[in-house]
Design a protein around this motif. Structure first.
Motif, PDB file in Angstrom:
ATOM      1  N   LEU A 128      37.125   0.792  55.548  1.00  0.00           N
ATOM      2  CA  LEU A 128      35.828   0.738  56.355  1.00  0.00           C
ATOM      3  C   LEU A 128      35.696   0.684  57.679  1.00  0.00           C
ATOM      4  O   LEU A 128      35.077   1.534  58.453  1.00  0.00           O
ATOM      5  CB  LEU A 128      34.588  -0.060  55.647  1.00  0.00           C
ATOM      6  CG  LEU A 128      34.456  -0.091  54.090  1.00  0.00           C
ATOM      7  CD1 LEU A 128      33.738  -1.308  53.568  1.00  0.00           C
ATOM      8  CD2 LEU A 128      33.478   1.175  53.862  1.00  0.00           C
ATOM      9  N   ALA A 129      36.515  -0.285  58.157  1.00  0.00           N
ATOM     10  CA  ALA A 129      36.384  -0.444  59.487  1.00  0.00           C
ATOM     11  C   ALA A 129      37.115   0.789  60.194  1.00  0.00           C
ATOM     12  O   ALA A 129      36.784   0.991  61.605  1.00  0.00           O
ATOM     13  CB  ALA A 129      36.984  -1.907  59.978  1.00  0.00           C
ATOM     14  N   GLY A 130      38.112   1.069  59.807  1.00  0.00           N
ATOM     15  CA  GLY A 130      38.954   2.156  60.306  1.00  0.00           C
ATOM     16  C   GLY A 130      38.255   3.735  60.171  1.00  0.00           C
ATOM     17  O   GLY A 130      38.982   4.643  60.753  1.00  0.00           O
ATOM     18  N   GLY A 131      37.182   3.732  59.525  1.00  0.00           N
ATOM     19  CA  GLY A 131      36.574   5.106  59.381  1.00  0.00           C
ATOM     20  C   GLY A 131      37.215   6.093  58.465  1.00  0.00           C
ATOM     21  O   GLY A 131      36.824   7.036  58.491  1.00  0.00           O
ATOM     22  N   GLY A 132      37.719   5.388  57.534  1.00  0.00           N
ATOM     23  CA  GLY A 132      38.588   6.132  56.520  1.00  0.00           C
ATOM     24  C   GLY A 132      37.628   6.306  55.074  1.00  0.00           C
ATOM     25  O   GLY A 132      38.201   7.121  54.407  1.00  0.00           O
ATOM     26  N   LEU A 133      36.564   5.809  55.134  1.00  0.00           N
ATOM     27  CA  LEU A 133      35.751   5.756  54.079  1.00  0.00           C
ATOM     28  C   LEU A 133      34.337   5.822  54.284  1.00  0.00           C
ATOM     29  O   LEU A 133      33.747   4.937  54.994  1.00  0.00           O
ATOM     30  CB  LEU A 133      35.940   4.627  52.892  1.00  0.00           C
ATOM     31  CG  LEU A 133      35.077   4.394  51.673  1.00  0.00           C
ATOM     32  CD1 LEU A 133      35.159   5.734  50.882  1.00  0.00           C
ATOM     33  CD2 LEU A 133      35.391   3.210  50.886  1.00  0.00           C
ATOM     34  N   ASP A 134      33.397   7.043  54.165  1.00  0.00           N
ATOM     35  CA  ASP A 134      32.143   7.041  54.346  1.00  0.00           C
ATOM     36  C   ASP A 134      31.547   7.925  53.126  1.00  0.00           C
ATOM     37  O   ASP A 134      31.954   8.125  52.154  1.00  0.00           O
ATOM     38  CB  ASP A 134      31.782   7.689  55.684  1.00  0.00           C
ATOM     39  CG  ASP A 134      32.681   9.055  55.594  1.00  0.00           C
ATOM     40  OD1 ASP A 134      32.976   9.601  54.607  1.00  0.00           O
ATOM     41  OD2 ASP A 134      32.679   9.448  56.886  1.00  0.00           O
TER      42      ASP A 134
END
Length: 313
Positions: free
Chosen positions: A149-155
């Motif tokens: 989540l924090a790394g932008g890998g899941l949205d």
């Protein structure tokens, strides 16, 4: 579309499926859940070394981890619905509360025949979306989902691609530390990432897991105390650690850290811990650790000749 084109597409999609090498069973095939028999390979903390044999306990070498003590949350309707309907299930609780072990046992109980995919890094999920991979009959293992989540890998779009509407047999099974959840809710993250986090968390089935055992859980643990000396020790200890924390050797690890806090190694650990407390979720670069750890050393000893450096710790 002819058979050869279908086969070629299948091969490309299979090649795009990321997984930890330790879980590969030869070739590109991903294992089934039932084939993954070592919880430690999926992030379960190694257990304390068992004490010497105690009278009344079963003989034989204890396993790598103690027998599982079922948690009340195992009976959660949200958990059962996740395996039946697909989507995203997150088990949330304090560090070393038993989240990963609960998730491991749940998928073996509910979905032993499904394919298991363990992403190789936080960016791998978006790689699956980009490659157009269509999963089926699959568990996607997301231990420490805050990294994704924090790394932008899941949205939302990634979640839609992996678990499209009506796809009941694909489940993203995740764990989340309560401490990391507070960091995800903080204001320091990029606006786009924060929006994605809110969207994903809003669609997840979140199952809380507490650090302390409930009376019912403690009763179940008591029923297993003769099966493994570590369970008995965790029930009888007075260190202040939770049941799962004790099994994960938290008290001796803490004592060891405290005993070396004035050394280079101890200063590095302290710097890393404080960085995580300050909201840094990603791994710390060596140069940053080198700069930070000196702040935790006695100035009179930090640069003594012969004193080990960051590269020696």
């Amino acid at each position: 579309m002819g058979w050869r084109r279908l086969q070629a597409l299948g091969n490309r999609q299979q090649a795009a499926l990321p997984g930890q090498p330790r879980l590969r069973h030869g070739g590109a095939r991903h294992p089934k859940v039932s084939e993954c028999t070592d919880p430690r390979a999926l992030g379960v903390h190694p257990a304390v070394r068992p004490a010497k044999h105690v009278a009344g306990q079963q003989r034989g070498a204890p396993g790598a981890v103690p027998p599982y003590v079922p948690r009340d949350a195992d009976d959660s309707a949200l958990l059962a619905d996740g395996f039946a309907s697909g989507g995203l299930v997150i088990i949330e609780g304090p560090a070393a509360a038993g989240k990963t072990r609960m998730a491991y046992e749940a998928m073996h109980r509910h979905a032993p025949g499904r394919q298991l995919i363990v992403p190789s890094d936080p960016a791998a999920l978006r790689g699956l979306q980009t490659a157009g991979v269509r999963l089926a009959d699959t568990i996607v293992w997301l231990d420490d989902i805050h990294d994704y989540l924090a790394g932008g890998g899941l949205d939302g779009p990634v979640l839609d691609a992996l678990c499209p509407h009506g796809r009941w047999d694909v489940l993203l099974l995740a764990t989340l530390r309560s401490e990391a959840r507070r960091t995800l809710d903080a204001a320091g993250l990029d606006t786009t990432v924060r929006r994605a986090i809110r969207e994903v968390m809003g669609r997840a089935r979140v199952i809380p897991l507490s650090r302390a055992l409930t009376p019912a859980e403690r009763h179940r643990a008591q029923q297993r105390r003769t099966a493994d000396p570590r369970i008995a020790a965790a029930l009888d200890q007075h260190t202040g650690a939770g049941f799962a924390e004790f099994l994960a050797a938290a008290p001796p690890i803490l004592r060891r850290w405290q005993s070396v806090r004035d050394s280079t190694g101890g200063a590095i650990i302290t710097a890393a811990v404080d960085a995580r407390r300050a909201g840094v979720l990603s791994p710390l670069p060596r140069d940053l650790l080198r700069a930070l750890h000196a702040c935790y050393l006695d100035p009179g000893h930090a640069y003594l000749p012969g004193e080990p450096g960051v590269g020696d710790a």
